[in-house]
Design a protein around this motif. Sequence first.
Motif, mmCIF file in Angstrom:
data_model
loop_
_atom_site.group_PDB
_atom_site.id
_atom_site.type_symbol
_atom_site.label_atom_id
_atom_site.label_comp_id
_atom_site.label_asym_id
_atom_site.label_seq_id
_atom_site.Cartn_x
_atom_site.Cartn_y
_atom_site.Cartn_z
ATOM 1 N N ILE A 183 0.922 -1.136 0.000
ATOM 2 C CA ILE A 183 0.000 0.000 0.000
ATOM 3 C C ILE A 183 0.958 1.180 0.000
ATOM 4 O O ILE A 183 1.791 1.299 0.915
ATOM 5 C CB ILE A 183 -0.855 0.018 1.296
ATOM 6 N N GLN A 184 0.895 2.026 -0.991
ATOM 7 C CA GLN A 184 1.913 3.078 -1.083
ATOM 8 C C GLN A 184 1.292 4.388 -1.552
ATOM 9 O O GLN A 184 0.594 4.410 -2.564
ATOM 10 C CB GLN A 184 3.012 2.634 -2.055
ATOM 11 N N PHE A 185 1.546 5.437 -0.769
ATOM 12 C CA PHE A 185 0.995 6.750 -1.118
ATOM 13 C C PHE A 185 2.115 7.673 -1.564
ATOM 14 O O PHE A 185 3.202 7.652 -0.976
ATOM 15 C CB PHE A 185 0.294 7.376 0.092
ATOM 16 N N ASP A 186 1.811 8.488 -2.547
ATOM 17 C CA ASP A 186 2.766 9.497 -2.977
ATOM 18 C C ASP A 186 2.505 10.722 -2.096
ATOM 19 O O ASP A 186 1.583 11.497 -2.349
ATOM 20 C CB ASP A 186 2.500 9.806 -4.462
ATOM 21 N N LEU A 187 3.280 10.827 -1.042
ATOM 22 C CA LEU A 187 2.936 11.769 0.029
ATOM 23 C C LEU A 187 4.202 12.452 0.520
ATOM 24 O O LEU A 187 5.228 11.814 0.700
ATOM 25 C CB LEU A 187 2.328 10.910 1.155
ATOM 26 N N GLU A 188 4.088 13.766 0.767
ATOM 27 C CA GLU A 188 5.259 14.499 1.301
ATOM 28 C C GLU A 188 5.224 14.525 2.837
ATOM 29 O O GLU A 188 6.154 14.117 3.492
ATOM 30 C CB GLU A 188 5.267 15.935 0.775
ATOM 31 N N GLY A 189 4.116 15.017 3.392
ATOM 32 C CA GLY A 189 3.992 15.099 4.861
ATOM 33 C C GLY A 189 2.769 14.327 5.302
ATOM 34 O O GLY A 189 2.579 13.188 4.910
ATOM 35 N N ARG A 190 1.908 14.973 6.120
ATOM 36 C CA ARG A 190 0.646 14.320 6.507
ATOM 37 C C ARG A 190 -0.368 14.525 5.381
ATOM 38 O O ARG A 190 -0.387 15.582 4.738
ATOM 39 C CB ARG A 190 0.088 14.955 7.791
ATOM 40 N N GLY A 191 -1.242 13.548 5.189
ATOM 41 C CA GLY A 191 -2.333 13.688 4.222
ATOM 42 C C GLY A 191 -3.355 14.690 4.748
ATOM 43 O O GLY A 191 -3.270 15.127 5.897
ATOM 44 N N PRO A 192 -4.371 15.053 3.915
ATOM 45 C CA PRO A 192 -5.314 16.100 4.310
ATOM 46 C C PRO A 192 -6.077 15.782 5.601
ATOM 47 O O PRO A 192 -6.207 16.647 6.469
ATOM 48 C CB PRO A 192 -6.280 16.201 3.130
ATOM 49 N N PHE A 193 -6.556 14.542 5.757
ATOM 50 C CA PHE A 193 -7.316 14.240 6.972
ATOM 51 C C PHE A 193 -6.389 14.191 8.188
ATOM 52 O O PHE A 193 -6.712 14.724 9.256
ATOM 53 C CB PHE A 193 -8.102 12.928 6.849
ATOM 54 N N ALA A 194 -5.212 13.583 8.015
ATOM 55 C CA ALA A 194 -4.251 13.505 9.135
ATOM 56 C C ALA A 194 -3.856 14.914 9.586
ATOM 57 O O ALA A 194 -3.722 15.186 10.784
ATOM 58 C CB ALA A 194 -3.025 12.707 8.707
ATOM 59 N N THR A 195 -3.706 15.822 8.630
ATOM 60 C CA THR A 195 -3.345 17.210 8.961
ATOM 61 C C THR A 195 -4.455 17.858 9.790
ATOM 62 O O THR A 195 -4.196 18.533 10.792
ATOM 63 C CB THR A 195 -3.145 18.029 7.649
ATOM 64 N N LYS A 196 -5.695 17.603 9.377
ATOM 65 C CA LYS A 196 -6.842 18.216 10.054
ATOM 66 C C LYS A 196 -6.964 17.710 11.500
ATOM 67 O O LYS A 196 -7.146 18.493 12.439
ATOM 68 C CB LYS A 196 -8.103 17.830 9.263
ATOM 69 N N VAL A 197 -6.812 16.411 11.673
ATOM 70 C CA VAL A 197 -6.993 15.839 13.013
ATOM 71 C C VAL A 197 -5.778 16.174 13.893
ATOM 72 O O VAL A 197 -5.918 16.416 15.093
ATOM 73 C CB VAL A 197 -7.324 14.322 12.925
ATOM 74 N N HIS A 198 -4.591 16.262 13.300
ATOM 75 C CA HIS A 198 -3.393 16.666 14.041
ATOM 76 C C HIS A 198 -3.579 18.091 14.579
ATOM 77 O O HIS A 198 -3.304 18.380 15.741
ATOM 78 C CB HIS A 198 -2.162 16.603 13.130
ATOM 79 N N LYS A 199 -4.112 18.956 13.730
ATOM 80 C CA LYS A 199 -4.334 20.353 14.149
ATOM 81 C C LYS A 199 -5.386 20.410 15.259
ATOM 82 O O LYS A 199 -5.218 21.119 16.254
ATOM 83 C CB LYS A 199 -4.765 21.192 12.939
ATOM 84 N N ALA A 200 -6.446 19.620 15.103
ATOM 85 C CA ALA A 200 -7.518 19.645 16.110
ATOM 86 C C ALA A 200 -6.974 19.227 17.479
ATOM 87 O O ALA A 200 -7.281 19.859 18.505
ATOM 88 C CB ALA A 200 -8.652 18.724 15.686
ATOM 89 N N ILE A 201 -6.120 18.209 17.518
ATOM 90 C CA ILE A 201 -5.582 17.735 18.808
ATOM 91 C C ILE A 201 -4.571 18.740 19.373
ATOM 92 O O ILE A 201 -4.649 19.120 20.546
ATOM 93 C CB ILE A 201 -4.918 16.342 18.662
ATOM 94 N N THR A 202 -3.642 19.181 18.547
ATOM 95 C CA THR A 202 -2.577 20.056 19.075
ATOM 96 C C THR A 202 -3.136 21.441 19.442
ATOM 97 O O THR A 202 -2.659 22.062 20.387
ATOM 98 C CB THR A 202 -1.392 20.165 18.100
ATOM 99 N N ASP A 203 -4.169 21.907 18.733
ATOM 100 C CA ASP A 203 -4.804 23.185 19.113
ATOM 101 C C ASP A 203 -5.413 23.089 20.508
ATOM 102 O O ASP A 203 -5.311 24.009 21.316
ATOM 103 C CB ASP A 203 -5.884 23.588 18.100
ATOM 104 N N LEU A 204 -6.029 21.938 20.789
ATOM 105 C CA LEU A 204 -6.607 21.724 22.124
ATOM 106 C C LEU A 204 -5.509 21.668 23.180
ATOM 107 O O LEU A 204 -5.600 22.295 24.233
ATOM 108 C CB LEU A 204 -7.335 20.380 22.140
ATOM 109 N N GLN A 205 -4.469 20.899 22.867
ATOM 110 C CA GLN A 205 -3.393 20.692 23.849
ATOM 111 C C GLN A 205 -2.713 22.008 24.214
ATOM 112 O O GLN A 205 -2.367 22.238 25.365
ATOM 113 C CB GLN A 205 -2.365 19.700 23.287
ATOM 114 N N HIS A 206 -2.527 22.874 23.223
ATOM 115 C CA HIS A 206 -1.833 24.143 23.467
ATOM 116 C C HIS A 206 -2.792 25.286 23.810
ATOM 117 O O HIS A 206 -2.375 26.447 23.851
ATOM 118 C CB HIS A 206 -0.975 24.517 22.260
ATOM 119 N N GLY A 207 -4.079 24.963 24.018
ATOM 120 C CA GLY A 207 -5.039 25.981 24.434
ATOM 121 C C GLY A 207 -5.357 26.997 23.347
ATOM 122 O O GLY A 207 -5.772 28.107 23.649
ATOM 123 N N ARG A 208 -5.193 26.617 22.084
ATOM 124 C CA ARG A 208 -5.497 27.563 20.998
ATOM 125 C C ARG A 208 -6.989 27.534 20.649
ATOM 126 O O ARG A 208 -7.476 28.393 19.939
ATOM 127 C CB ARG A 208 -4.653 27.244 19.748
#
Length: 353
Positions: A317-342
């Motif tokens: 299973i192989q993705f042509d990907l540089e960093g996080r995919g669109p959904f992973a980016t969204k959920v990463h932001k949602a968690i880290t925004d909460l953690q840092h009180g943003r």
Amino acid sequence: MDIHTEPIMESRLTDSTFDSLLFGVEFSDHMLLAQTEQGEWQDATILPYGNLSVPPSLSVLHYGQAVFEGMKAFYVNESTVHLFRLDDHYERLTNSCHRISIPVPPKEMFIEGLKKLVALDRAWVPNKENHSLYIRPVAFASDPIIAAKASTEYTFMIICSPVGPYYPTGVKPLDLTTSTEYVRAVVGGTGYAKAAGNYAASFQPAQEVRKDGFAQIIWLDALEHRFVEEVGTMNIFFKLKDRLITPKLTGSILSGITRKSVIALAQEMGIEVSEERIDIHDMIAAFKDGELEEVFGAGTAAVIAPIGRIHHQGENIQFDLEGRGPFATKVHKAITDLQHGRVVDTHGWVHPV
Ligand SMILES: Cc1ncc(COP(=O)(O)O)c(C=O)c1O
């Protein structure tokens, strides 16, 4: 239960402490230490971080009767740091202790001790992007006896380590492989517990696949070598076109706190989430059909780690990907925004200190 404090005379913190941090190498000024007497937990002490003096016969060194937790404190502003999902970490510690036959440290000692320790060492919580103070509670058998049986006395400690970004040179998708030779855990074993021995047993297989260029093993179930379990120190998610799926907790998988957070946040985003047995062959088929959009790992250390490739017996299973995919980016932001009180925490997950 009291928590006594013996503060350090002079902090070891310097202007350069947070430059090029390696994971788990530096430790903050203080640690919490508690011991049992006749099997009962006694008052805890917060004291300067330092070496322990232990006898060579210390039970844990011989039989590995130890459990731990891994959590983080996040910088919010000059006067506040956040601890994340303390009750969930305590609940998991309780489950781990029961399985490994360790008396559960009292909740008050865990929660209040953590808050006191982090408040005392708050200058060690880096005010830098993607940095945090990693917190390691650990409970272990401390009888000075080499009999192969559960210890009668135990030690509990909390130590703290400032950590930098999981990906210091930018987020890189992981290259994983399955193994049909090795397994991490079996139902009825200790996989759901954060038991020290689970990790010891995983190092040699991980070293082997690293020689072949893979970052880590994606563990499959122990009986059929078909059902996906987890990866290193992360749970795993598959984002299909119409839903998000993650392996259900069958007893051999660690119940990740990040996993719980991803499930809740994805549902709030209106995404259907299901916990199910995930056959690796079905995921390979979903990838070939264009149904599988993203795969990512979720854990306290990396938060959300994109997975670029999964190799299974000659198929990929192989993705042509540089960093996080669109959904992973969204959920990463949602968690880290909460953690840092943003963003405002509507879940009761963050604990200001
Ligand atoms: C084996 C294993 N699975 C999953 C996880 C992810 O759990 P958490 O999100 O609580 O860090 C970890 C990390 O603690 C782990 O060690």
